[in-house]
Design a protein around this motif. Structure first.
Motif, PDB file in Angstrom:
ATOM      1  N   ILE A 395      22.626  19.627 -22.722  1.00  0.00           N
ATOM      2  CA  ILE A 395      24.010  19.421 -23.095  1.00  0.00           C
ATOM      3  C   ILE A 395      24.972  19.820 -21.977  1.00  0.00           C
ATOM      4  N   ALA A 396      24.659  20.910 -21.245  1.00  0.00           N
ATOM      5  CA  ALA A 396      25.554  21.346 -20.176  1.00  0.00           C
ATOM      6  C   ALA A 396      25.606  20.302 -19.060  1.00  0.00           C
ATOM      7  N   ALA A 397      24.439  19.816 -18.653  1.00  0.00           N
ATOM      8  CA  ALA A 397      24.398  18.795 -17.608  1.00  0.00           C
ATOM      9  C   ALA A 397      25.050  17.501 -18.083  1.00  0.00           C
ATOM     10  N   SER A 398      24.886  17.186 -19.364  1.00  0.00           N
ATOM     11  CA  SER A 398      25.503  15.973 -19.921  1.00  0.00           C
ATOM     12  C   SER A 398      27.019  16.084 -19.897  1.00  0.00           C
ATOM     13  N   ALA A 399      27.554  17.267 -20.233  1.00  0.00           N
ATOM     14  CA  ALA A 399      28.997  17.475 -20.184  1.00  0.00           C
ATOM     15  C   ALA A 399      29.500  17.388 -18.749  1.00  0.00           C
ATOM     16  N   GLY A 400      28.708  17.901 -17.793  1.00  0.00           N
ATOM     17  CA  GLY A 400      29.098  17.806 -16.390  1.00  0.00           C
ATOM     18  C   GLY A 400      29.172  16.368 -15.911  1.00  0.00           C
ATOM     19  N   LEU A 401      28.223  15.543 -16.372  1.00  0.00           N
ATOM     20  CA  LEU A 401      28.227  14.141 -15.976  1.00  0.00           C
ATOM     21  C   LEU A 401      29.424  13.406 -16.579  1.00  0.00           C
ATOM     22  N   LEU A 402      29.897  13.864 -17.731  1.00  0.00           N
ATOM     23  CA  LEU A 402      31.100  13.277 -18.319  1.00  0.00           C
ATOM     24  C   LEU A 402      32.300  13.518 -17.402  1.00  0.00           C
ATOM     25  N   ARG A 403      32.411  14.716 -16.833  1.00  0.00           N
ATOM     26  CA  ARG A 403      33.488  15.008 -15.888  1.00  0.00           C
ATOM     27  C   ARG A 403      33.348  14.165 -14.629  1.00  0.00           C
ATOM     28  N   THR A 404      32.109  13.939 -14.190  1.00  0.00           N
ATOM     29  CA  THR A 404      31.891  13.094 -13.017  1.00  0.00           C
ATOM     30  C   THR A 404      32.391  11.680 -13.277  1.00  0.00           C
ATOM     31  N   SER A 405      32.143  11.164 -14.481  1.00  0.00           N
ATOM     32  CA  SER A 405      32.623   9.817 -14.807  1.00  0.00           C
ATOM     33  C   SER A 405      34.148   9.764 -14.812  1.00  0.00           C
ATOM     34  N   MET A 406      34.798  10.875 -15.197  1.00  0.00           N
ATOM     35  CA  MET A 406      36.252  10.945 -15.158  1.00  0.00           C
ATOM     36  C   MET A 406      36.757  10.863 -13.720  1.00  0.00           C
ATOM     37  N   TYR A 407      36.105  11.610 -12.801  1.00  0.00           N
ATOM     38  CA  TYR A 407      36.524  11.592 -11.407  1.00  0.00           C
ATOM     39  C   TYR A 407      36.323  10.205 -10.794  1.00  0.00           C
ATOM     40  N   ILE A 408      35.238   9.547 -11.167  1.00  0.00           N
ATOM     41  CA  ILE A 408      35.001   8.197 -10.650  1.00  0.00           C
ATOM     42  C   ILE A 408      36.083   7.241 -11.156  1.00  0.00           C
ATOM     43  N   GLY A 409      36.520   7.420 -12.416  1.00  0.00           N
ATOM     44  CA  GLY A 409      37.632   6.630 -12.930  1.00  0.00           C
ATOM     45  C   GLY A 409      38.900   6.856 -12.135  1.00  0.00           C
ATOM     46  N   ALA A 410      39.169   8.117 -11.763  1.00  0.00           N
ATOM     47  CA  ALA A 410      40.353   8.430 -10.968  1.00  0.00           C
ATOM     48  C   ALA A 410      40.285   7.761  -9.603  1.00  0.00           C
ATOM     49  N   MET A 411      39.105   7.781  -8.986  1.00  0.00           N
ATOM     50  CA  MET A 411      38.958   7.133  -7.678  1.00  0.00           C
ATOM     51  C   MET A 411      39.066   5.616  -7.799  1.00  0.00           C
ATOM     52  N   THR A 412      38.547   5.068  -8.885  1.00  0.00           N
ATOM     53  CA  THR A 412      38.668   3.619  -9.100  1.00  0.00           C
ATOM     54  C   THR A 412      40.124   3.210  -9.234  1.00  0.00           C
ATOM     55  N   SER A 413      40.934   4.059  -9.875  1.00  0.00           N
ATOM     56  CA  SER A 413      42.361   3.749 -10.001  1.00  0.00           C
ATOM     57  C   SER A 413      43.023   3.681  -8.636  1.00  0.00           C
ATOM     58  N   SER A 414      42.589   4.535  -7.704  1.00  0.00           N
ATOM     59  CA  SER A 414      43.132   4.498  -6.344  1.00  0.00           C
ATOM     60  C   SER A 414      42.807   3.174  -5.655  1.00  0.00           C
ATOM     61  N   VAL A 415      41.595   2.688  -5.895  1.00  0.00           N
ATOM     62  CA  VAL A 415      41.197   1.402  -5.314  1.00  0.00           C
ATOM     63  C   VAL A 415      42.070   0.274  -5.865  1.00  0.00           C
ATOM     64  N   VAL A 416      42.271   0.267  -7.188  1.00  0.00           N
ATOM     65  CA  VAL A 416      43.097  -0.766  -7.826  1.00  0.00           C
ATOM     66  C   VAL A 416      44.502  -0.769  -7.244  1.00  0.00           C
ATOM     67  N   LEU A 417      45.121   0.395  -7.145  1.00  0.00           N
ATOM     68  CA  LEU A 417      46.498   0.477  -6.659  1.00  0.00           C
ATOM     69  C   LEU A 417      46.584   0.155  -5.170  1.00  0.00           C
ATOM     70  N   ALA A 418      45.586   0.585  -4.402  1.00  0.00           N
ATOM     71  CA  ALA A 418      45.586   0.284  -2.968  1.00  0.00           C
ATOM     72  C   ALA A 418      45.535  -1.223  -2.725  1.00  0.00           C
ATOM     73  N   GLN A 419      44.776  -1.939  -3.535  1.00  0.00           N
ATOM     74  CA  GLN A 419      44.628  -3.374  -3.344  1.00  0.00           C
ATOM     75  C   GLN A 419      45.824  -4.168  -3.873  1.00  0.00           C
ATOM     76  N   LEU A 420      46.398  -3.739  -4.982  1.00  0.00           N
ATOM     77  CA  LEU A 420      47.425  -4.562  -5.637  1.00  0.00           C
ATOM     78  C   LEU A 420      48.851  -4.163  -5.260  1.00  0.00           C
ATOM     79  N   PHE A 421      49.057  -2.931  -4.809  1.00  0.00           N
ATOM     80  CA  PHE A 421      50.390  -2.549  -4.351  1.00  0.00           C
ATOM     81  C   PHE A 421      50.565  -2.816  -2.859  1.00  0.00           C
TER      82      PHE A 421
END
Length: 461
Positions: A395-421
């Motif tokens: 469960i601890a490692a699973s919760a950690g991977l959930l945070r990793t998916s959040m950070y990847i979402g944040a980085m993906t948002s940077s890619v979207v804005l970099a390309q479209l703005f």
């Protein structure tokens, strides 16, 4: 056990109550990450203009911090487990102060990005140190940690996220964008003071060789190579994407063979519901962060408002997220939360199409308030889903991977804005962002509707 407490905070004897003296260092470190995540939302436009760089290039200030956090968080967690909280806490919060000085003095964007990366590493201490202290105090006292401690940490992070953009706008108005980096200096000094006085020291027999450095290297390489390509994709740079994919494949192979991996990919083996939750969480945060940063940039460039006003416009977003979390937090109906959150994200993406250079302020405030609703639902819903879908022994490692998916979402948002703005956050660019988010949010709805395990875990209505 490799670490044994030898001195530190006031209550070292067994029994008694939770040592409230630990709250100051815990809350101090907890502030560092959300305040820097929130402040940058209104700082990117002033920074890009002052340094005469494209807005797309300035997006690295966002992705750089989240890249460092995605890698640093699990590494620091392991360091705290091995060596106790004191040394990692003091070193990392000290780095946050150094990053603040570097940001104040930075002559160009490259140095500023380096400061943000260093800042990302420095802000990694808060969560693992707090969890270590809560666990160790529970063992010392023989009692579960009081709810007020966990509540204080959660409310502190949410409150800082709420006032962060407004604070950033005020700092820019008073001292320019460099003041948004300077704020880290007094925060770091406070953390160093209370950390040195109140955190326990431990005697450890562990070494740095206990960390899965091959996994860390491959994970970092995969993210960096992919980001370098996606932030500015060119056919001649396609090799970067190939390197990123190769590193990701190698990461899976290497981590499956380790007993104590940096990234436990075995968590999702044969567990499709848990995999869907990670993907859903990543998509949800892609929308959330794209709206947070994209809207703040557009109201300055496309709507012509000042950074301080842009910061105030973020306030209803954060406040509605806090209110929704508080109202729905006790409800066990996870599937309902996730469904409403995903649908409202579709609505939010559609509302971006209504934004124009002449949009009235009241519409902008209403939009921000609505945009906060899914943030208050999705994060909590996906967190609870993980606890129902994951193997209890991981469960601890699973919760950690959930945070990793959040950070990847944040980085993906940077890619979207970099390309479209690109060069400027124009209204036309905002509408292009809206169309992309409509697709992402719609896929999120499909993942909720198709996930039958949300009913089986016994937490939905």
């Amino acid at each position: 056990m490799t670490a044994v407490r030898v001195n530190g905070s006031a209550s070292n004897e067994s029994g008694g109550a939770f040592d409230r003296g630990l709250l100051a260092p815990m809350l101090g470190a907890t502030v560092l990450n959300p305040i820097n995540s929130a402040i940058i939302a209104v700082s990117l436009i002033p920074i890009a203009r002052a340094l005469d760089v494209r807005l797309g290039q300035a997006q690295w200030l966002v992705s750089g911090l989240y890249l460092a956090t995605a890698v640093g968080q699990p590494v620091v967690g392991r360091l705290v487990d091995l060596f106790g909280p004191r040394r990692p806490y003091l070193v990392l919060t000290g780095l946050a102060g150094v990053a603040g000085v570097l940001g104040v003095l930075a002559p160009n964007l490259d140095v500023l990005i380096a400061a943000r990366v260093l800042l990302g590493v420095g802000t990694c201490a808060g969560f693992p140190v707090s969890m270590y202290l809560i666990r160790s105090e529970a063992q010392r006292t023989g009692k579960a940690s009081p709810t007020v401690v966990l509540t204080a940490l959660a409310v502190c992070g949410q409150a800082i996220s709420a006032v962060g953009p407004s604070l950033g706008g005020g700092l820019i108005a008073l001292g320019g964008w460099r003041a948004t980096f300077a704020v880290n200096i007094p925060l770091a000094l406070f953390c160093l003071y209370v950390g040195a006085r109140r955190l326990p020291s431990v005697r450890s027999t562990a070494t740095l060789r206990s960390i899965d450095w091959p996994g860390v290297t491959l994970f970092t390489g995969a993210l960096v190579a992919a980001l370098l390509y996606l932030m500015d994709p060119e056919l001649t740079d396609l090799y970067l994407l190939v390197i990123g994919i190769a590193a990701a494949v190698a990461l899976v192979v290497v981590e499956r063979r380790r007993d104590d991996p940096f990234l436990d990919v075995r968590i999702v083996s044969g567990n499709l519901p848990l995999t869907a939750t990670y993907v859903r969480n990543m998509l949800g945060y892609t929308v959330a962060y794209t709206v947070l940063y994209g809207f703040a940039q557009w109201v300055q460039d496309g709507r012509g408002l000042s950074p301080s006003t842009a910061g105030l416009l973020q306030l209803p977003l954060a406040l509605s997220a806090i209110a929704v979390s508080a109202i729905t937090g006790r409800s066990p109906k996870i599937r309902n939360k996730l469904f409403v959150g995903a649908v409202v994200q579709v609505v939010v993406a559609g509302l971006l199409l209504l934004m124009h250079a002449s949009s009235p302020l009241w519409l902008l405030f209403v939009f921000a308030a609505i945009a906060g609703i899914p943030q208050g639902l999705n994060g909590l819903g996906n967190q609870n889903a993980v606890y129902g879908q994951a193997d209890p022994e991981r469960i601890a490692a699973s919760a950690g991977l959930l945070r990793t998916s959040m950070y990847i979402g944040a980085m993906t948002s940077s890619v979207v804005l970099a390309q479209l703005f690109g060069d400027d956050a124009t209204t036309a660019g905002l509408h292009e962002v809206a169309y992309v988010l409509l697709g992402v949010a719609a896929f999120g709805v499909v993942l909720v509707v198709g996930d039958r395990s949300l009913r089986r875990v016994g937490l939905s209505g």
